[in-house]
Structures are given as structure tokens and as C-alpha cells.
Write an enzyme that holds these catalytic residues in place. Structure first.
Site, PDB file in Angstrom:
ATOM      1  CD  GLN A   1      22.258  13.653 -21.434  1.00  0.00           C
ATOM      2  OE1 GLN A   1      23.542  14.129 -22.044  1.00  0.00           O
ATOM      3  NE2 GLN A   1      21.508  13.511 -21.574  1.00  0.00           N
TER       4      GLN A   1
ATOM      5  CG  HIS B   1      16.270  15.969 -19.941  1.00  0.00           C
ATOM      6  ND1 HIS B   1      17.408  14.649 -20.377  1.00  0.00           N
ATOM      7  CD2 HIS B   1      17.210  15.820 -19.420  1.00  0.00           C
ATOM      8  CE1 HIS B   1      18.320  14.544 -19.598  1.00  0.00           C
ATOM      9  NE2 HIS B   1      17.969  15.547 -18.025  1.00  0.00           N
TER      10      HIS B   1
ATOM     11  CG  HIS C   1      16.963  20.528 -15.632  1.00  0.00           C
ATOM     12  ND1 HIS C   1      16.336  19.215 -14.664  1.00  0.00           N
ATOM     13  CD2 HIS C   1      17.708  18.920 -16.775  1.00  0.00           C
ATOM     14  CE1 HIS C   1      16.877  17.998 -14.379  1.00  0.00           C
ATOM     15  NE2 HIS C   1      17.239  18.382 -16.278  1.00  0.00           N
TER      16      HIS C   1
HETATM   17  P1  AMP Z   1      20.331  15.523 -16.061  1.00  0.00           P
HETATM   18  O1  AMP Z   1      21.319  15.340 -15.299  1.00  0.00           O
HETATM   19  O2  AMP Z   1      19.867  15.995 -16.549  1.00  0.00           O
HETATM   20  O3  AMP Z   1      19.868  13.709 -17.083  1.00  0.00           O
HETATM   21  O4  AMP Z   1      18.449  15.242 -15.176  1.00  0.00           O
HETATM   22  C1  AMP Z   1      17.805  13.776 -15.443  1.00  0.00           C
HETATM   23  C2  AMP Z   1      16.774  14.605 -14.667  1.00  0.00           C
HETATM   24  O5  AMP Z   1      15.724  12.946 -14.876  1.00  0.00           O
HETATM   25  C3  AMP Z   1      16.582  13.801 -13.139  1.00  0.00           C
HETATM   26  O6  AMP Z   1      16.260  15.446 -12.284  1.00  0.00           O
HETATM   27  C4  AMP Z   1      16.128  12.709 -12.895  1.00  0.00           C
HETATM   28  O7  AMP Z   1      15.010  13.754 -11.112  1.00  0.00           O
HETATM   29  C5  AMP Z   1      14.450  13.155 -13.558  1.00  0.00           C
HETATM   30  N1  AMP Z   1      14.257  11.699 -13.457  1.00  0.00           N
HETATM   31  C6  AMP Z   1      14.624  10.729 -12.982  1.00  0.00           C
HETATM   32  N2  AMP Z   1      13.507   9.538 -13.257  1.00  0.00           N
HETATM   33  C7  AMP Z   1      12.588  10.208 -13.210  1.00  0.00           C
HETATM   34  C8  AMP Z   1      11.636   9.127 -13.457  1.00  0.00           C
HETATM   35  N3  AMP Z   1      11.127   7.759 -13.533  1.00  0.00           N
HETATM   36  N4  AMP Z   1       9.919  11.183 -13.337  1.00  0.00           N
HETATM   37  C9  AMP Z   1      10.984  12.186 -13.874  1.00  0.00           C
HETATM   38  N5  AMP Z   1      11.690  12.872 -13.776  1.00  0.00           N
HETATM   39  C10 AMP Z   1      13.025  11.488 -13.957  1.00  0.00           C
END
Ligand code: AMP
Length: 139
Positions: free
Chosen positions: A92, A98, A100
Site C-alpha cells: 500500500q 482504495h 483497484h
Molecule cells: P496502492 O499501492 O494500492 O496504495 O496504490 C496507490 C495507487 O494510487 C497507485 O496505483 C498510483 O498510481 C495511484 N495514484 C497515486 N496518485 C494518484 C493520482 N494523483 N491520481 C490517480 N491515481 C494516483
């Protein structure tokens, strides 16, 4: 400190929004693993899934299939993965719950999975299931 997702939800940071309701907000991931990779986020700002209120969790459960249907219809994908990371050890990066939604395509784009399965020991399984169900009973 608001998380980057709270700042996206408030409109302070731009995004490609795909859904918004009273409890849930969804937008395209800025670094997609495949076309249509989307994030479904509760407005409620908690780092991990188990911290969510029942109300927020229920709203997420309702929104997720609806957003997944829309992503599938818009991209033509017929397979997808739902990924939900909790904690740095679990990959994370953003400490705001969140989900995906990651479409999987024949070209191989999408979520890569390493699945190091091991055998469940019968006596350890029985003890663990008993402990977890006791925790469930505590609420
Ligand atoms: P996680 O590793 O599950 O915390 O994933 C976080 C996700 O947030 C990653 O896939 C990033 O590409 C996405 N992310 C981070 N900043 C943004 C942003 N400003 N807009 C859209 N997605 C984002």
C-alpha cells in the site's frame, strides 16, 4: 494532513473522475497497469479496510460492482482483478482505503500475480479458524 485521495475528492488535485456519490468516489489510476485501471475510494479517510464504518463499507460494496460493470463495458475487457492493499508490507502506497479495478487483456496487460501457495496444516487450520471465528463473535 489530508491524503492525496482526499485532495482529489475535494477537487484540489485533478483526476479523471468516473463516479461520485455520498460515500464513494472513483477515478482512473494515474499510472495504470492496463487500460481502464480505476480506483474506488471511500470519502471516509481511513488507511485500512478494517477501519471503515459499516456505512462506508456498505456503500463501497454497492459501488464496486457498478464501477466494474462500467469499466468492462467501456474497455471491452472480459476479465479483471480487484486489488485492495492494506499496509506498507502489502504494497500500500497511499494510506487511504482504495480498491483497484484492473482490467486484464489478452496482450498480458493487467495485474501480475505471484501466488506462493503452501499446504494448510489441518491442526493449525482448525486452531486458526477457531480463533478467528471467536474474534468474529466479539464483533
Ligand atoms: P496502492 O499501492 O494500492 O496504495 O496504490 C496507490 C495507487 O494510487 C497507485 O496505483 C498510483 O498510481 C495511484 N495514484 C497515486 N496518485 C494518484 C493520482 N494523483 N491520481 C490517480 N491515481 C494516483
Amino acid at each position: 494532513m489530508p491524503t492525496i485521495f482526499t485532495r482529489i475528492i475535494s477537487g484540489e488535485i485533478p483526476c479523471h473522475r468516473i463516479h461520485a456519490d455520498e460515500h464513494v468516489f472513483a477515478f482512473l489510476d494515474i499510472a495504470p497497469l492496463s487500460r481502464g485501471h480505476a480506483l474506488v475510494v471511500p470519502r471516509e479517510e481511513w488507511a485500512m479496510l478494517h477501519e471503515l464504518s459499516d456505512e462506508s463499507a456498505a456503500a463501497l460494496g454497492r459501488a464496486l460492482p457498478r464501477v466494474a460493470r462500467a469499466v468492462m463495458a467501456a474497455t471491452g475487457a472480459t476479465s479483471y482483478n480487484i486489488l485492495q492493499n492494506n499496509g506498507a508490507l502489502a504494497h500500500q502506497a497511499v494510506p487511504h482505503v482504495h480498491f483497484h479495478i484492473i482490467p486484464r487483456f489478452p496482450d498480458g496487460s493487467g495485474l501480475g500475480i505471484r501466488w506462493d501457495a503452501r499446504a494448510l496444516d489441518a491442526s493449525e487450520g482448525a486452531a486458526l479458524a477457531a480463533r478467528i471465528s471467536a474474534e468474529m463473535a466479539r464483533g
